[in-house]
Structures are given as structure tokens and as C-alpha cells.
Write an enzyme that holds these catalytic residues in place. Sequence first.
Site, mmCIF file in Angstrom:
data_model
loop_
_atom_site.group_PDB
_atom_site.id
_atom_site.type_symbol
_atom_site.label_atom_id
_atom_site.label_comp_id
_atom_site.label_asym_id
_atom_site.label_seq_id
_atom_site.Cartn_x
_atom_site.Cartn_y
_atom_site.Cartn_z
ATOM 1 N N LYS A 21 0.348 -0.929 0.222
ATOM 2 C CA LYS A 21 0.284 0.013 0.155
ATOM 3 C C LYS A 21 1.245 1.506 0.753
ATOM 4 C CE LYS A 21 -2.212 -1.130 4.116
ATOM 5 N NZ LYS A 21 -2.363 -2.421 4.006
ATOM 6 N N LEU A 88 15.346 -5.602 4.854
ATOM 7 C CA LEU A 88 15.333 -6.845 5.035
ATOM 8 C C LEU A 88 15.400 -8.206 4.786
ATOM 9 C CD1 LEU A 88 11.024 -5.658 5.046
ATOM 10 C CD2 LEU A 88 12.530 -5.741 7.245
ATOM 11 N N ASP A 136 -1.523 -8.115 13.350
ATOM 12 C CA ASP A 136 -1.865 -8.397 12.418
ATOM 13 C C ASP A 136 -1.626 -9.427 11.232
ATOM 14 O OD1 ASP A 136 -1.683 -6.265 9.452
ATOM 15 O OD2 ASP A 136 -3.492 -7.374 10.031
ATOM 16 N N ASP A 154 6.412 -7.884 8.186
ATOM 17 C CA ASP A 154 5.066 -6.694 8.368
ATOM 18 C C ASP A 154 5.041 -6.401 9.459
ATOM 19 O OD1 ASP A 154 2.617 -5.486 5.764
ATOM 20 O OD2 ASP A 154 3.608 -4.709 7.468
#
Length: 268
Positions: A21, A88, A136, A154
Amino acid sequence: QSRKSWSLVNFDIGRPLGRGKFGNVYLAREKETKFVIALKVLFKKQVAEQGIEHQVRREIEIQSHLRHPNILRMYGFFHDEARIYLILEYAPGGTLFNALKNQPNNRFNEQKSAKYIKCLVSALSYLHEKNVIHRDIKPENLLLGHDDQLKIADFGWSVHEPNSQRTTLCGTFDYLSPEMVQGNPHSKTVDLWSIGVLAYELIVGSAPFHHDEYDITYRRIMNVQYTVPNFVSKPAVHFIGSLLVFDPKKRMPLSQLINHPWLKFDAK
Ligand SMILES: COc1ccc(/C=N/Nc2[nH]nc(C)c2C(=O)Nc2cccc(NC(C)=O)c2)cc1
């Protein structure tokens, strides 16, 4: 080494791995060591517009201090005038969401499902003892590393407990616990609920409360209304049933979960 200040010139940028997003993720390689990483690029403008600076700061703060085989590593970060870059760990298997979609009937056999859930329970035990709740857990946020190891990624939504959620919920409702859906303060037990939802989805191929109309999903979550197909084993039904419990205090804690018969499934 983590104190080293990184910049874009340290990396060769490869193909885009995925579009999120708030920015995209690219395969990249550190020039000196040839070490392959995933570079998550966030646009400062969009981060500011969405008012999620605090979330990004928390993602960096939390994920860069965690060390566990089932938690995606953050090696560092840097920024330039327009973008924030998160360095990452690269997980070659991609998202569990994608792996599920590539399966016949969008599901795994119970042995493989139990293996993934066991990795998740191990990672959450580590997180919870550090008083971090993820909030989440869902297939889109789980990655598959070398030799099919599941990795939680995330941490944009993770917080130090206790917390009452301030940011508006976005994305799918399927994984939200009753207390989260109502915006009530919530604790580590929300992650327990989502293990139950995930276990169901891996075995059955769809989320337990899913309905195309979100207000029906909402009602099913609040009534804990779901049915289990008869191809699901008794130990798996019991495992899911001990987590999809309305009262957060009555959900089976991780310490018991790790010894559940269904997780013994994948002894070999
Ligand atoms: C399109 O097929 C793909 C197959 C494998 C990948 C591997 N992604 N691996 C990652 N390692 N570290 C990070 C962070 C990621 C990552 O974010 N991947 C990602 C992000 C958004 C969407 C997807 N899409 C899929 C299909 O996995 C992958 C990405 C794409």
C-alpha cells in the site's frame, strides 16, 4: 555492523518482489558482500498523508531488535529526501497468501499446515515474552524462507501491549478478533485468535468467518459462527476450537498450544 549508516549506493537493485500500500519491495544485493536482501521502499509523502509515521517508526524499532528464525529480520534502514528504505531479510518463498493460492482448493494438507502453525506459535511465544503483540497475523504478512520456513513479516501493526487501538482498521476483517472489531482495548490474546483463523484457513482453504459483505463477516465474528468441513481431523477441530473463543481469557495460551496433539502431527 548495525550502527553502519547505509545508503542506496551500497546496493544493486533487482526486480520488484511486490507492491504494498505504501511502497514497493525490491530484491537487492549489498555490493561489497554480495548479500541478497529485500529493500522495502516507503514514500515519505504517502506515509505522512496516511498519518502512519508512528507505525513505521514502531515497525523499525520493534523488528530491528528481534532475533528469531520465524521472524523476518530487519538489518537496518536509511532514508533520502523522498523515501524511507527498510533493509529486510529476503525470503525466497514469497507470501503464504500466494503459496495458498497456488494450491489445489487453496489449502495445504494437515501435516504442512501444522508445521507452519508450529513455526507461528514459536515466533509468537518469543514476541509475547517481549511484550510485543503483532495484531495483524494473516497469510499476506507471512513469508516463506529457505526450506519452507515460515517467517512473520510486516510489523506495521505490532505494538507493545497493553494498547487500545487508535488507527482505523484497514484491509480484510477476516482475521480480526471480536475485541479488535469492537475497537476494545486488546492484548496478546488477539494473536491467539488469529492463529485459530489461520489454522482454519490453511486446512480448509477459506477463512472461517469470511463473507463478501463485511457486516455479515462482522456478525459471524461476534457470534463466533463458523462450521468445519468433515474432512478436517478431530485434533485440528479441537485446536481451532480452543482458539476461536469469544472470551479472550478462555483461549488456550501459547504455553499449552505448543504441546497440542495436532502440532505433534509433524513429528517427522
Ligand atoms: C511474484 O512472486 C514472488 C515470489 C517470491 C517473492 C519473495 N518475496 N520475499 C520477500 N522477502 N522479504 C520480503 C520483505 C519479501 C516480500 O515482501 N515479498 C513480497 C511482498 C509483497 C508481495 C509478494 N508477492 C508474492 C507473490 O510473494 C511478495 C516475491 C514475489
